[in-house]
Enzyme design. Structure first.
Site, short mmCIF file in Angstrom:
data_model
loop_
_atom_site.label_atom_id
_atom_site.label_comp_id
_atom_site.label_asym_id
_atom_site.label_seq_id
_atom_site.Cartn_x
_atom_site.Cartn_y
_atom_site.Cartn_z
N HIS A 145 0.84 -1.20 0.00
CA HIS A 145 0.00 0.00 0.00
C HIS A 145 0.88 1.26 0.00
CE1 HIS A 145 -2.88 2.80 2.19
NE2 HIS A 145 -3.57 2.44 1.13
N ARG A 146 0.91 1.95 -1.13
CA ARG A 146 1.78 3.11 -1.34
C ARG A 146 3.26 2.69 -1.23
NH1 ARG A 146 -1.73 7.30 2.59
NH2 ARG A 146 -3.72 6.28 2.17
N GLU A 162 0.98 -0.78 -4.89
CA GLU A 162 -0.24 0.03 -5.00
C GLU A 162 0.14 1.48 -5.29
OE1 GLU A 162 -3.96 2.21 -3.42
OE2 GLU A 162 -2.03 2.24 -2.39
N ASP A 176 -1.47 5.43 -6.14
CA ASP A 176 -2.61 6.37 -6.24
C ASP A 176 -2.22 7.46 -7.24
OD1 ASP A 176 -4.24 5.40 -3.84
OD2 ASP A 176 -2.37 5.96 -2.83
N HIS A 182 -0.97 10.20 -2.94
CA HIS A 182 -2.29 9.82 -2.43
C HIS A 182 -3.25 11.00 -2.29
CE1 HIS A 182 -5.33 9.16 0.69
NE2 HIS A 182 -5.45 7.99 0.09
N GLU A 202 -4.79 3.06 -8.47
CA GLU A 202 -6.07 3.68 -8.11
C GLU A 202 -6.26 5.01 -8.82
OE1 GLU A 202 -6.88 4.27 -3.91
OE2 GLU A 202 -8.75 5.32 -4.38
N GLN A 230 -8.08 0.03 -9.76
CA GLN A 230 -9.03 0.10 -8.65
C GLN A 230 -9.54 1.52 -8.53
OE1 GLN A 230 -7.08 0.37 -4.81
NE2 GLN A 230 -5.12 0.87 -5.77
O1 G3P Z 1 -6.70 1.57 -2.52
C1 G3P Z 1 -7.03 0.90 -1.35
C2 G3P Z 1 -6.94 1.91 -0.29
O2 G3P Z 1 -5.70 2.52 -0.47
C3 G3P Z 1 -8.03 2.92 -0.41
O3 G3P Z 1 -7.87 3.96 0.46
O4 G3P Z 1 -7.37 6.30 0.87
O5 G3P Z 1 -5.60 4.59 1.19
O6 G3P Z 1 -6.34 5.22 -1.08
P1 G3P Z 1 -6.74 5.07 0.33
CA CA Z 2 -5.28 3.71 -2.58
#
Ligand code: G3P
Ligand code: CA
Length: 283
Positions: free
Chosen positions: A18-19, A45, A47, A60, A127, A159
């Protein structure tokens, strides 16, 4: 082919960094991505937002304030201005126990830079953020991925919380596997749980038809798990999603006990800031 191989691989458990390994290094910087790769992440992941001059930027927040020494909306800054910012020092200041000198001065990255470095050596779980703010983002993204051959090589999942954004992506390229994100939180009128996107009702009331409506365009659903200390989904949610042909990739799971609980529910992958913790459990 490679795309079919990706779909087959998605049937196995996926570690989604995540990131990047953002628990260990400043999110969406090279150190975070390098550490995620070393820790055995299956997907990075990312964003996405856009610069004032139309570059796809990996960050993000809508704004620069939290994770850089700049301020204001990403979309008000040119690529040159964004590349001059320090996207690492904030991490050293807020996580003194994990601070590293090398993180200071880490740059914001463009999607092109990340793809240039890793190509199809990694998979990307991208994302689309605030698609209403960037109406041209979907097209720019799909064109980039196609030009780099990353759809055909089975390297990308897209996503979004926005069903509209996912449908735009599919209209441009129907081969890209999609995941619908959902966010469950209490309704203001106390009537139960609600969500941001208008895609699904309260998980306690979700029907096969609701899941099928997502399965019409997506391979999976990405829900939050906990709100304010309370579970918002359960093992039954995962089972019902599976029965309707959907993968379940919850976010964002950093606690080892929580990871184990979700593994016991049979989820198909997790977003985590600590890929090392998750790889230790699933080995
Ligand atoms: O993409 C999954 C999760 O990351 C969604 O929330 O705000 O962390 O992008 P956020
Ligand atoms: Ca995300």
């Amino acid at each position: 082919d490679a795309l079919q191989q990706q779909l087959d691989d998605l049937q196995d458990f996926q570690i989604i960094a995540h990131r990047g390994a953002s628990g260990h290094a400043p999110e969406h910087t090279w150190p975070a991505y390098q550490q995620a790769r070393r820790m055995g992440a299956d997907y990075l992941e990312l964003d996405l937002h856009m610069s004032a001059d139309g570059e796809l930027m990996v960050i993000h927040d809508d704004t620069l304030d939290r994770t850089t020494d700049g301020s204001g909306p990403v979309k008000d800054h040119t690529l040159a201005k964004l590349k001059a910012l320090d996207a690492g020092s904030w991490f050293n200041e807020s996580h003194t126990d994990r601070a590293e000198e090398a993180y200071a001065g880490a740059e914001l990255l463009t999607l092109d830079e990340v793809i240039d470095r890793y190509g199809s050596d990694v998979r990307y779980y991208i994302e689309t953020k605030s698609p209403e703010r960037y109406p041209e983002l979907q097209r720019a993204l799909v064109e980039t991925l196609e030009a780099e051959g990353l759809v055909a090589s089975g390297s990308v999942v897209i996503q979004s919380f926005s069903q509209d954004s996912l449908e735009q992506v599919h209209a441009l390229n129907a081969d890209i596997p999609l995941v619908q994100l959902v966010w469950y939180s209490p309704a203001e009128d106390g009537s139960g749980l609600t969500e941001w996107t208008g895609v699904t009702p309260d998980p306690a009331e979700i029907t096969d038809a609701d899941f099928q409506a997502i399965a019409d365009y997506a391979v999976g659903i990405g829900p939050n798990v906990v709100y304010d200390g309370e579970d918002v989904i359960d093992a039954g949610f995962v089972e019902q999603a599976h029965d309707n042909g959907l993968l379940v990739h919850p976010y964002t799971i950093n606690d080892v006990d929580q990871m184990q609980r979700l593994l016991d529910w049979g989820v198909d992958g997790m977003f985590t800031n600590f890929p090392d913790r998750l790889s230790g459990l699933v080995e």
